[in-house]
Design a protein around this motif. Structure first.
Motif, PDB file in Angstrom:
ATOM      1  N   ASP A   1      -0.557  -2.276   4.453  1.00 22.28           N
ATOM      2  CA  ASP A   1      -1.353  -1.175   5.015  1.00 22.28           C
ATOM      3  C   ASP A   1      -2.790  -1.130   4.506  1.00 22.28           C
ATOM      4  O   ASP A   1      -3.444  -0.087   4.561  1.00 22.28           O
ATOM      5  CB  ASP A   1      -0.671   0.171   4.748  1.00 22.28           C
ATOM      6  CG  ASP A   1       0.747   0.262   5.305  1.00 22.28           C
ATOM      7  OD1 ASP A   1       1.234  -0.749   5.868  1.00 22.28           O
ATOM      8  OD2 ASP A   1       1.372   1.325   5.170  1.00 22.28           O
TER       9      ASP A   1
ATOM     10  N   ASP B   1      -5.372   2.095   4.217  1.00 19.67           N
ATOM     11  CA  ASP B   1      -5.393   2.784   2.929  1.00 19.67           C
ATOM     12  C   ASP B   1      -6.510   2.326   2.009  1.00 19.67           C
ATOM     13  O   ASP B   1      -6.936   3.078   1.124  1.00 19.67           O
ATOM     14  CB  ASP B   1      -4.057   2.599   2.214  1.00 19.67           C
ATOM     15  CG  ASP B   1      -2.899   3.220   2.988  1.00 19.67           C
ATOM     16  OD1 ASP B   1      -3.151   4.109   3.812  1.00 19.67           O
ATOM     17  OD2 ASP B   1      -1.752   2.799   2.765  1.00 19.67           O
TER      18      ASP B   1
ATOM     19  N   LEU C   1       4.401   1.435   5.206  1.00 23.50           N
ATOM     20  CA  LEU C   1       4.691   2.375   4.132  1.00 23.50           C
ATOM     21  C   LEU C   1       4.840   3.811   4.624  1.00 23.50           C
ATOM     22  O   LEU C   1       4.917   4.747   3.818  1.00 23.50           O
ATOM     23  CB  LEU C   1       3.600   2.300   3.061  1.00 23.50           C
ATOM     24  CG  LEU C   1       3.499   0.983   2.304  1.00 23.50           C
ATOM     25  CD1 LEU C   1       2.354   1.026   1.292  1.00 23.50           C
ATOM     26  CD2 LEU C   1       4.809   0.646   1.609  1.00 23.50           C
ATOM     27  N   ARG C   2       4.902   3.983   5.949  1.00 21.67           N
ATOM     28  CA  ARG C   2       5.049   5.327   6.520  1.00 21.67           C
ATOM     29  C   ARG C   2       6.469   5.594   7.005  1.00 21.67           C
ATOM     30  O   ARG C   2       6.925   6.740   6.994  1.00 21.67           O
ATOM     31  CB  ARG C   2       4.095   5.512   7.701  1.00 21.67           C
ATOM     32  CG  ARG C   2       2.701   5.991   7.350  1.00 21.67           C
ATOM     33  CD  ARG C   2       1.860   4.962   6.661  1.00 21.67           C
ATOM     34  NE  ARG C   2       0.492   5.448   6.474  1.00 21.67           N
ATOM     35  CZ  ARG C   2      -0.412   4.844   5.736  1.00 21.67           C
ATOM     36  NH1 ARG C   2      -0.095   3.714   5.092  1.00 21.67           N
ATOM     37  NH2 ARG C   2      -1.630   5.335   5.613  1.00 21.67           N
TER      38      ARG C   2
ATOM     39  N   SER D   1      -1.018   0.624  -8.303  1.00 22.46           N
ATOM     40  CA  SER D   1      -0.369   1.774  -7.664  1.00 22.46           C
ATOM     41  C   SER D   1       0.240   1.397  -6.312  1.00 22.46           C
ATOM     42  O   SER D   1       1.222   2.006  -5.865  1.00 22.46           O
ATOM     43  CB  SER D   1      -1.365   2.915  -7.478  1.00 22.46           C
ATOM     44  OG  SER D   1      -2.434   2.526  -6.630  1.00 22.46           O
ATOM     45  N   VAL D   2      -0.341   0.386  -5.653  1.00 15.30           N
ATOM     46  CA  VAL D   2       0.209  -0.080  -4.373  1.00 15.30           C
ATOM     47  C   VAL D   2       1.584  -0.701  -4.598  1.00 15.30           C
ATOM     48  O   VAL D   2       2.532  -0.460  -3.841  1.00 15.30           O
ATOM     49  CB  VAL D   2      -0.745  -1.092  -3.707  1.00 15.30           C
ATOM     50  CG1 VAL D   2      -0.143  -1.614  -2.401  1.00 15.30           C
ATOM     51  CG2 VAL D   2      -2.104  -0.453  -3.444  1.00 15.30           C
TER      52      VAL D   2
ATOM     53  N   LEU E   1       3.625  -0.051  -7.041  1.00 14.08           N
ATOM     54  CA  LEU E   1       4.556   1.023  -7.398  1.00 14.08           C
ATOM     55  C   LEU E   1       4.964   1.825  -6.163  1.00 14.08           C
ATOM     56  O   LEU E   1       6.123   2.241  -6.029  1.00 14.08           O
ATOM     57  CB  LEU E   1       3.916   1.939  -8.441  1.00 14.08           C
ATOM     58  CG  LEU E   1       3.705   1.308  -9.823  1.00 14.08           C
ATOM     59  CD1 LEU E   1       2.803   2.182 -10.682  1.00 14.08           C
ATOM     60  CD2 LEU E   1       5.039   1.065 -10.518  1.00 14.08           C
ATOM     61  N   ARG E   2       4.025   2.017  -5.251  1.00  6.74           N
ATOM     62  CA  ARG E   2       4.333   2.744  -4.014  1.00  6.74           C
ATOM     63  C   ARG E   2       5.330   1.957  -3.168  1.00  6.74           C
ATOM     64  O   ARG E   2       6.272   2.528  -2.613  1.00  6.74           O
ATOM     65  CB  ARG E   2       3.045   2.988  -3.236  1.00  6.74           C
ATOM     66  CG  ARG E   2       3.229   3.811  -1.968  1.00  6.74           C
ATOM     67  CD  ARG E   2       1.908   3.983  -1.238  1.00  6.74           C
ATOM     68  NE  ARG E   2       2.085   4.671   0.027  1.00  6.74           N
ATOM     69  CZ  ARG E   2       1.168   4.711   0.990  1.00  6.74           C
ATOM     70  NH1 ARG E   2      -0.002   4.102   0.803  1.00  6.74           N
ATOM     71  NH2 ARG E   2       1.400   5.345   2.123  1.00  6.74           N
ATOM     72  N   LEU E   3       5.126   0.645  -3.069  1.00  7.82           N
ATOM     73  CA  LEU E   3       6.056  -0.195  -2.315  1.00  7.82           C
ATOM     74  C   LEU E   3       7.443  -0.159  -2.946  1.00  7.82           C
ATOM     75  O   LEU E   3       8.456  -0.032  -2.243  1.00  7.82           O
ATOM     76  CB  LEU E   3       5.533  -1.634  -2.248  1.00  7.82           C
ATOM     77  CG  LEU E   3       6.459  -2.669  -1.612  1.00  7.82           C
ATOM     78  CD1 LEU E   3       6.791  -2.297  -0.170  1.00  7.82           C
ATOM     79  CD2 LEU E   3       5.825  -4.056  -1.681  1.00  7.82           C
TER      80      LEU E   3
ATOM     81  N   ALA F   1       8.782   2.207  -4.699  1.00 13.76           N
ATOM     82  CA  ALA F   1       9.397   3.516  -4.473  1.00 13.76           C
ATOM     83  C   ALA F   1       9.808   3.697  -3.013  1.00 13.76           C
ATOM     84  O   ALA F   1      10.822   4.342  -2.725  1.00 13.76           O
ATOM     85  CB  ALA F   1       8.419   4.619  -4.884  1.00 13.76           C
ATOM     86  N   HIS F   2       9.041   3.112  -2.106  1.00 10.85           N
ATOM     87  CA  HIS F   2       9.264   3.349  -0.676  1.00 10.85           C
ATOM     88  C   HIS F   2      10.389   2.505  -0.094  1.00 10.85           C
ATOM     89  O   HIS F   2      11.159   2.978   0.754  1.00 10.85           O
ATOM     90  CB  HIS F   2       7.969   3.073   0.091  1.00 10.85           C
ATOM     91  CG  HIS F   2       8.092   3.251   1.574  1.00 10.85           C
ATOM     92  ND1 HIS F   2       8.163   4.497   2.164  1.00 10.85           N
ATOM     93  CD2 HIS F   2       8.182   2.340   2.584  1.00 10.85           C
ATOM     94  CE1 HIS F   2       8.283   4.345   3.479  1.00 10.85           C
ATOM     95  NE2 HIS F   2       8.304   3.054   3.746  1.00 10.85           N
TER      96      HIS F   2
END
Length: 247
Positions: free
Chosen positions: A126, A130, A176-177, A200-201, A203-205, A207-208
């Motif tokens: 993304d 982003d 990621l949505r 942080s990207v 970590l976001r992936l 978690a998602h």
């Protein structure tokens, strides 16, 4: 040997396929990268030594493939990757670097039967929305709207020309949505000194994604290239981890 094929959309794509043991490994490079990059060649040499099937490619507008870079968008490069992956035998382990990580996630979502496992390196899912769009100043957004493109400075050479189509087409490819199922072994690698993709990207992936076997490794001091000997060895070891998990 470099071969060429034409996608269903008419784009000429250059690729190399090394035959060998299955599951094979497919390397998906980053934004404006090509299949002669350090990571692609390292994995090719590893695959040859191991007798493992391996495939690398240049998206349209990249490397020696046809087309102009400025004409492309995430969806085009995803289609290019799908065309080459479709030529391989059985499910593959995808190794996606930077933008290639986003493309690998798209492949996993749209062609799950062709994915046996996944290794991401500084994955940038993304990023057109982003990172680029969200990071544009009002002046850059105006320039994009009026001229259809805007140039961004790059540490890797000439400026990146970002087109309005790249931004707008990318909005239909975001991962990621919505639900992102990764029902196979996943190993994600990320450097803490990466100036292009923040940790942080990663970590976001993590978690998602919906995944039962997914691990993130942070490498202190590693940059976006992730190409020094220690990082290359870690990529190799991650592919071997996925292979071991599959066995």
């Amino acid at each position: 040997m470099i071969e060429r094929t034409r996608t269903a959309q008419g784009r000429e794509i250059a690729y190399e396929h090394v035959p060998g043991k299955l599951p094979g490994v497919v390397f998906l490079g980053g934004f404006k990268s090509d299949m002669e990059g350090t990571k692609a060649i390292y994995l090719r040499d590893w695959a040859l030594a191991e007798g493992r099937a391996f495939t690398r490619l240049d998206y349209s507008g990249h490397g020696v493939s046809g087309g102009a870079f400025e004409d492309g968008a995430i969806g085009d490069w995803f289609e290019d990757a799908c065309a080459i992956i479709g030529l391989t035998d059985g499910p593959q382990i995808l190794v996606g670097s930077s933008m290639g990580g986003w493309i690998a996630l798209l492949v996993a979502r749209e062609m799950p039967d062709k994915v046996a496992g996944l290794v991401t390196i500084a994955a940038a899912p993304d990023f057109t929305e982003d990172s680029m769009w969200d990071g544009f100043s009002e002046a850059q957004r105006t320039e994009l709207a009026t001229k259809g493109k805007v140039a961004l400075p790059s540490e890797y050479g000439e400026p990146y020309v970002i087109t309005q189509r790249l931004i707008e087409e990318g909005r239909g490819r975001l991962v990621l949505r919505d639900r992102l199922a990764l029902p196979f072994p996943v190993r994600s690698l990320q450097g803490t000194a990466d100036k292009d993709v923040d940790q942080s990207v990663a970590l976001r992936l993590l978690a998602h994604a919906e995944a039962e076997d997914m691990r993130l490794t942070l490498v202190k001091g590693a940059d976006h290239r992730f190409s020094d000997p220690a990082c290359l060895a870690l990529i190799r070891d991650s592919v071997n981890e996925v292979l071991a998990a599959l066995e």
